[in-house]
Each structure stands twice: as C-alpha cells, then as structure tokens.
Design an enzyme around this catalytic site. Sequence first.
Site, short mmCIF file in Angstrom:
data_model
loop_
_atom_site.label_atom_id
_atom_site.label_comp_id
_atom_site.label_asym_id
_atom_site.label_seq_id
_atom_site.Cartn_x
_atom_site.Cartn_y
_atom_site.Cartn_z
N ARG A 1 68.13 31.74 56.97
CA ARG A 1 66.84 31.69 56.26
C ARG A 1 66.01 32.86 56.76
NH1 ARG A 1 64.60 32.09 60.49
NH2 ARG A 1 62.65 31.80 59.37
N GLY A 2 64.82 33.02 56.16
CA GLY A 2 64.03 34.22 56.44
C GLY A 2 64.36 35.23 55.36
N ALA A 3 63.31 35.81 54.75
CA ALA A 3 63.51 36.64 53.55
C ALA A 3 64.54 37.77 53.73
CB ALA A 3 62.16 37.16 53.08
N ARG B 1 67.33 30.18 46.55
CA ARG B 1 65.98 30.07 47.10
C ARG B 1 65.12 31.06 46.31
NH1 ARG B 1 64.64 29.46 53.17
NH2 ARG B 1 62.99 28.19 52.25
N GLN C 1 60.81 25.73 62.18
CA GLN C 1 61.35 27.06 62.52
C GLN C 1 60.66 27.64 63.76
OE1 GLN C 1 60.45 26.06 59.48
NE2 GLN C 1 61.56 27.07 57.86
N ASP D 1 57.41 36.39 52.29
CA ASP D 1 58.57 36.16 51.43
C ASP D 1 58.46 36.93 50.13
OD1 ASP D 1 58.54 33.68 53.29
OD2 ASP D 1 60.56 33.87 52.45
N ASN E 1 54.15 33.17 51.88
CA ASN E 1 54.86 33.01 53.16
C ASN E 1 54.93 31.52 53.46
OD1 ASN E 1 56.14 34.19 55.52
ND2 ASN E 1 54.37 33.50 56.68
N LYS E 2 55.55 31.20 54.56
CA LYS E 2 55.78 29.79 54.94
C LYS E 2 54.53 28.94 54.76
CE LYS E 2 58.75 28.19 55.83
NZ LYS E 2 59.42 27.51 54.67
O1 MRU Z 1 61.84 28.77 54.79
P1 MRU Z 1 62.13 29.96 55.65
O2 MRU Z 1 62.45 29.62 57.06
O3 MRU Z 1 63.17 30.86 55.02
O4 MRU Z 1 60.77 30.77 55.65
C1 MRU Z 1 60.67 31.95 56.36
C2 MRU Z 1 59.34 32.57 56.28
O5 MRU Z 1 58.43 32.10 55.64
C3 MRU Z 1 59.19 33.91 56.95
O6 MRU Z 1 57.88 34.09 57.41
C4 MRU Z 1 59.53 35.03 55.96
O7 MRU Z 1 60.72 34.77 55.29
C5 MRU Z 1 59.61 36.34 56.62
S1 MRU Z 1 60.98 36.44 57.72
C6 MRU Z 1 60.99 37.97 58.42
#
Ligand code: MRU
Length: 346
Positions: free
Chosen positions: A46-48, A89, A196, A237, A247-248
């Site tokens: 996970r993470g963009a 996603r 996370q 994201d 973002n999250k």
């Molecule tokens: O749901 P996730 O864990 O994929 O969400 C991640 C985030 O919101 C991060 O802040 C974003 O993807 C940037 S990661 C460098």
Amino acid sequence: MKYRTIEFEDETLKLLDQRKLPGKIEYYEAENYEQVITAISEMVVRGAPAIGATGAYGVYLAALEFKELSSSELLAQVESAVKEINEARPTAVNLSWATEKMLKILRSSRYKDRKSLLRILEKEANNIAQQDIEANKELASYGVKVIPQNSNVLTHCNTGALATVDYGTALGVIREAEKKNKNIHVYATETRPRLQGAKLTAFELVEENISATLIADSTAGFLMKENKVDVVIVGADRIAANGDTANKIGTYMLSELARIHNIPFYIAAPRSTIDYKIQMGSAIAIEERGAEEIKMIGDEKIAPDKIDVYNPAFDVTPAENITGIITEVGVVDPPFSAGLMEIRDK
Ligand code: MRU
C-alpha cells in the site's frame, strides 16, 4: 530500510507483506497479474508510489501471461487487465499513472518480437521502480529545508520506505532531517482503522532509531494546543491541479487543526501523484473500504454486527490549508495552480 518493499526476480513479484508487520517479516509472491490485484486490494502492499510500481509489474506479468496471443489480442487482454488493476484501489493516481506508462510502451512496441517486447516491458517496470527511489531522495533533499532545527514533526499514516519502493516521501523527509542532525522528534499518529502509523511508521522509525512517539489520532489537537508540534508533514494519494490533496482519512482534520494553531502543513509527493486532469479535490474518487476494518481490531470484534459503518479510506485537504507541496523538483508554494503547472515538465 533494511528490507525491500518490492522486488522482482525470476518472473515473480515479491512484496513485503505489510498485513503481517511489525510482527512478521514475510514476503507475498505474485506470479500473475491476478495475484498482483489481490496484493493491492488486500493491502499486502500500500502507499501510492508502492502500488504504482506494483501495478507496473502487474502489467508486465499480464503481458507474460498472454504472450502467445496475436499482437492485437495481447494488447486487448493487457488493456483489460490494466482496467482491473487500476480498479483495485481507485484513489492513488500513481497506480494508473504507472500502468498507463506500461500500456503506452506496449502499444508502441507490440509488433516487435515477443522476447524483445517482454524485455522492454520488464525494463520499463524496473525504471518506474528505480525512478521512485530517486524521486524520493530528491524530494527529501528539498523537503528537509522546511523542517526547523530542534523541532517536533507530526506525520500521519505511513509514507516511508514501505509506502514507496524505498526511502519514502514525508517519512523520507523525516529520514533526511535525522541524517542532517536536525535533532527532531516525530509524533506518529496510529492511523485508524488500518493502523499504518502504529504498525508501519513506528516500525520504520524504530528501525532507523529516530526519536519518536506514537499517539492516538485523537491526541493530535491536544498536542498542537500544548505547542508540541512545529510542523506537520504528510504524503498524498492524488493532488488535483489546484493543489487540493487526497490522502489518508484524517489528513483533512489534521490540516484544519494545523491551520487553527498556526502550524505549517506540508504535503510531500512525487510528481507522479499530481493529476493534472482533475481540476479540484471534489472530483477525486474516494475509495470506501469494508466495514470489518472499523468493526474489528485484528481478530477482535469491537462493535455490534448490526451497526452500520462508513469507512472512506481517504479525505481531501483543501489547497488553502497547505503551506507547500514538496516534490522531487522543489517545494511548490501557493498559489498551487500556477506552481504545479510550472513543475509539470521540468
Ligand atoms: O491506504 P494506504 O495505506 O495505501 O494509504 C497511504 C497514504 O495515504 C499515504 O499517505 C500516501 O499513499 C502516500 S505514501 C508515500
């Protein structure tokens, strides 16, 4: 980081299984694009930026799977695989950014002999992964300038080596600040519902020996009121052309708290996270995830079966709450519409 988040060898994508951290270091292996989709949607990875690179390898694996078909059938099958990968996603634009890059190469090289075509595609996926590491390091070298000496830095979710191919975005800036002896202390929010922050950011901070404290999400306002936060830095994201940033979930709330308490609020993201086709945040599709993420903590049920749940995975922070957007080509200041356009082809 000592562990690789994403590795590709022997036609197999190896992903550090983030569902198992911090307790277990285990790798999930994907040998076809369907397993890549599962890894993305179930948040093995996970993470963009990390899901972008993963998606790129997914396209390569799809091409490998359909390599015996005619050029036009191969392209049609891979296009349909890309559609499915992108839907795994929907909010992080890095995923479709990477898969579209792969498709572009496939379209232009599809009449080449199969061996060369596959080699070109694998090379492009490797490039996407490698360029992410480089972009993060560049971004960190710019971002470190916004972190004051002897400061308390608050961050949300996980934006580190685990959320990228390596190094990280917001957490990459924090890594860099530590390297530059800025004497920082980090407050990491636990990041409900998937934790996370507690599971992944805390893991990275401990690994790196960075002075840090884990807080419940609801502690952030109190900390700010007590003057214990000097700067907030988070990832993204998808960034709309006007700077509005998805973002999250919880990021918007933090941005409002930072605004009220006069605390600078920075976004750190590579340019692959900017979606110039989307003019403003309200047009960003927000992924909703299952009720069990809210009703359960680990294997334990914490809410009655019958209760309704609303579980958006992301929210949108309006551009006016953002002090600056840190990218691999510099820090963009407001007004973001002009600033983001300037760095587009830099
Ligand atoms: O749901 P996730 O864990 O994929 O969400 C991640 C985030 O919101 C991060 O802040 C974003 O993807 C940037 S990661 C460098």
